[in-house]
Scaffold this active site. Structure first.
Site, mmCIF file in Angstrom:
data_model
loop_
_atom_site.group_PDB
_atom_site.id
_atom_site.type_symbol
_atom_site.label_atom_id
_atom_site.label_comp_id
_atom_site.label_asym_id
_atom_site.label_seq_id
_atom_site.Cartn_x
_atom_site.Cartn_y
_atom_site.Cartn_z
ATOM 1 N N ARG A 41 0.830 -1.210 0.000
ATOM 2 C CA ARG A 41 0.000 0.000 0.000
ATOM 3 C C ARG A 41 0.862 1.257 0.000
ATOM 4 O O ARG A 41 0.411 2.362 -0.280
ATOM 5 C CB ARG A 41 -0.985 -0.010 1.180
ATOM 6 C CG ARG A 41 -1.932 1.183 1.205
ATOM 7 C CD ARG A 41 -3.253 0.924 1.950
ATOM 8 N NE ARG A 41 -3.105 0.088 3.114
ATOM 9 C CZ ARG A 41 -2.565 0.496 4.270
ATOM 10 N NH1 ARG A 41 -2.138 1.725 4.402
ATOM 11 N NH2 ARG A 41 -2.480 -0.349 5.274
ATOM 12 N N ASP B 207 -8.375 17.154 -16.845
ATOM 13 C CA ASP B 207 -8.587 15.733 -17.126
ATOM 14 C C ASP B 207 -8.217 15.529 -18.593
ATOM 15 O O ASP B 207 -8.899 16.012 -19.499
ATOM 16 C CB ASP B 207 -10.055 15.374 -16.847
ATOM 17 C CG ASP B 207 -10.319 13.878 -16.975
ATOM 18 O OD1 ASP B 207 -9.653 13.234 -17.817
ATOM 19 O OD2 ASP B 207 -11.194 13.364 -16.264
ATOM 20 N N TYR C 34 -16.870 14.295 -16.962
ATOM 21 C CA TYR C 34 -17.285 12.900 -16.882
ATOM 22 C C TYR C 34 -18.379 12.786 -15.806
ATOM 23 O O TYR C 34 -18.286 13.425 -14.753
ATOM 24 C CB TYR C 34 -16.066 12.035 -16.541
ATOM 25 C CG TYR C 34 -16.434 10.636 -16.153
ATOM 26 C CD1 TYR C 34 -17.038 9.771 -17.057
ATOM 27 C CD2 TYR C 34 -16.181 10.171 -14.867
ATOM 28 C CE1 TYR C 34 -17.387 8.486 -16.690
ATOM 29 C CE2 TYR C 34 -16.519 8.887 -14.490
ATOM 30 C CZ TYR C 34 -17.128 8.049 -15.404
ATOM 31 O OH TYR C 34 -17.476 6.787 -15.033
ATOM 32 N N LYS D 177 -8.818 4.011 -19.796
ATOM 33 C CA LYS D 177 -9.216 4.309 -21.168
ATOM 34 C C LYS D 177 -8.024 4.115 -22.112
ATOM 35 O O LYS D 177 -7.605 3.001 -22.334
ATOM 36 C CB LYS D 177 -9.818 5.714 -21.232
ATOM 37 C CG LYS D 177 -10.802 6.026 -20.076
ATOM 38 C CD LYS D 177 -12.061 5.181 -20.106
ATOM 39 C CE LYS D 177 -12.905 5.279 -18.845
ATOM 40 N NZ LYS D 177 -13.274 6.611 -18.405
#
Ligand SMILES: *Cc1c(COP(=O)(O)O)cnc(C)c1O
Length: 404
Positions: free
Chosen positions: A69, A188, A123, A213
């Site tokens: 982590r 973005d 988005y 994407k």
């Protein structure tokens, strides 16, 4: 902030070499995939000192990893490569694009800066995260021209997308960065990718990607990444460690591999998208086509009739949300990607109910056009039927035979 590595190599070269420079010396060709969750160390005094240092600074650990982590060497390679492509000092990867946005918002609210200025459309889920105030932020939605006026002392971030999801609206990033003054501008860049646009060069301090994407590019990996300066990255790493939205190492491996073909994919898919955008623009069944001046592989278009019939009519093209894959996808933003956005807010963002959003893949342009043409005809026959005779039980009639 000019410790950014001097890039003398082209994007295409960086895409296949960045984050892998040490491999030959290690006697390796492909990047190693390290799936360890934990790492052995007999020197707990040294580990304590390294953990203290991370807690105090958020600097990337040097030496062997401690716990997955905190950091992972495979993910670090992807981060390094993406930073090089975006021209930023560094990058921090997350489990998804939304996890990356969440960490960014938390970093600002932790600094007491809870107010966000944002431009629609974004988005759907980004819009929702801001509108809902789920993270304790407050948003002011503005037109690009209203940014400077909307900024307050407690404004921590300005958020834009360009080209925007789903309308492909483009913004003048340099002008926007100027309007932001000292408030960080987050762009973005999911739709453009660093192949077509590098927002940091236009003054954006923070560049976000849904790596799910184009960066992954094959529809089989979920991820997010923030490309930024080291100072902001340190806050993001501390938040990522504390909140756990880490990118899985296998995802890091796939994303690093995805980057190597990113320039080729984006250029090929964009060329096909440009062909389809031109044909759609000339087609009487289509009332409006949205295709960025910047280019790209996304095409949005508004149909004269029922957009649901087009979705129902495609056969080669996959009717599915998401984008950026090697195969072509189409979806109806009003029903899927932007469903969570209130209807009025969708309208403010220019998202018409007749809008379809298509992510163009690597298939042959003629095959794609044949499928679109057929699906558009199916819609037309349904609409004609709808206009002339009421549809019993609301059922759609069978589509007209395909015409080539
Ligand atoms: C998909 C998407 C996101 C969210 O990314 P996930 O990886 O799905 O969490 C953010 N911004 C844009 C522009 C997107 O298309």
């Amino acid at each position: 902030m000019e410790t950014t590595p001097a890039t003398t190599r082209s994007l295409a070269t960086e895409a296949v070499h960045a984050g892998r420079e040490d491999l030959a010396a290690l006697g390796l060709h492909a990047a190693p995939l390290d799936l360890s969750t934990t790492y052995p160390s007999h020197d707990s005094r040294a580990e304590a000192a390294r953990l203290d240092e991370f807690a105090a600074t958020g600097a990337q650990l040097t030496g062997p990893p401690v716990y997955a982590r905190l950091d992972n060497p495979t993910v670090a390679r992807f981060e390094q490569a993406l930073a090089r492509l975006e021209g930023t000092e560094t990058a921090v990867a997350f489990a998804s694009g939304m996890a990356a946005l969440t960490a960014t918002l938390l970093a600002r609210t932790a600094a007491g800066l809870r107010h966000v200025v944002a431009v629609r459309p974004l988005y759907g889920c980004s819009d929702h995260l801001l509108s809902s105030g789920l993270l304790g932020t407050e948003v002011t939605w503005v037109d690009p021209a209203g940014i400077a006026e909307a900024i307050r002392p407690e404004t921590g971030l300005v958020i834009v997308e360009s080209p925007a999801n789903p309308t492909l609206a483009e913004l003048d990033l340099r002008a926007l960065a100027h309007s932001c003054g000292t408030v960080p501008l987050m762009v973005d860049n999911t739709f453009a990718t660093p192949v077509l646009q590098r927002p940091h060069e236009s003054g954006a301090r923070i560049v976000l990607h849904s790596a799910t994407k184009y960066l992954g590019g094959h529809g089989d990996v979920l991820g997010g990444v923030i490309a930024c300066d080291e100072e902001f990255a340190r806050q993001l790493r501390q938040i990522r460690f504390a909140t756990g939205g880490v990118l899985h190492p296998l995802a890091g491996y796939l994303l690093l591999r995805g980057l190597s073909t990113l320039p080729v994919r984006v250029r090929a898919q964009s060329a096909t998208a440009a062909v389809l955008a031109r044909r759609l623009a000339d087609d009487p069944r289509v009332t409006r086509v949205h295709y960025p001046k910047l280019g790209g592989a996304m095409v949005a278009f508004e149909v004269a009739g029922d957009p649901h019939e087009v979705i129902a009519g495609v056969r080669l093209i996959t009717p599915a949300v998401s984008l950026g894959s090697v195969d072509t996808l189409i979806q109806h933003p009003g029903s899927i990607s932007h469903r969570i956005v209130a209807e009025d807010d969708r309208r403010t963002g220019g998202i018409s109910d007749r809008l379809l959003r298509m992510s163009v893949g690597l298939e042959d342009a003629e095959d794609l056009w044949y499928d679109l043409d057929t699906a558009l005809s199916a819609r037309r026959s349904a609409t004609r039927d709808l206009e002339e005779t009421p549809r019993p039980g609301g059922r759609s009639p069978a589509p007209e035979p395909a015409r080539r």
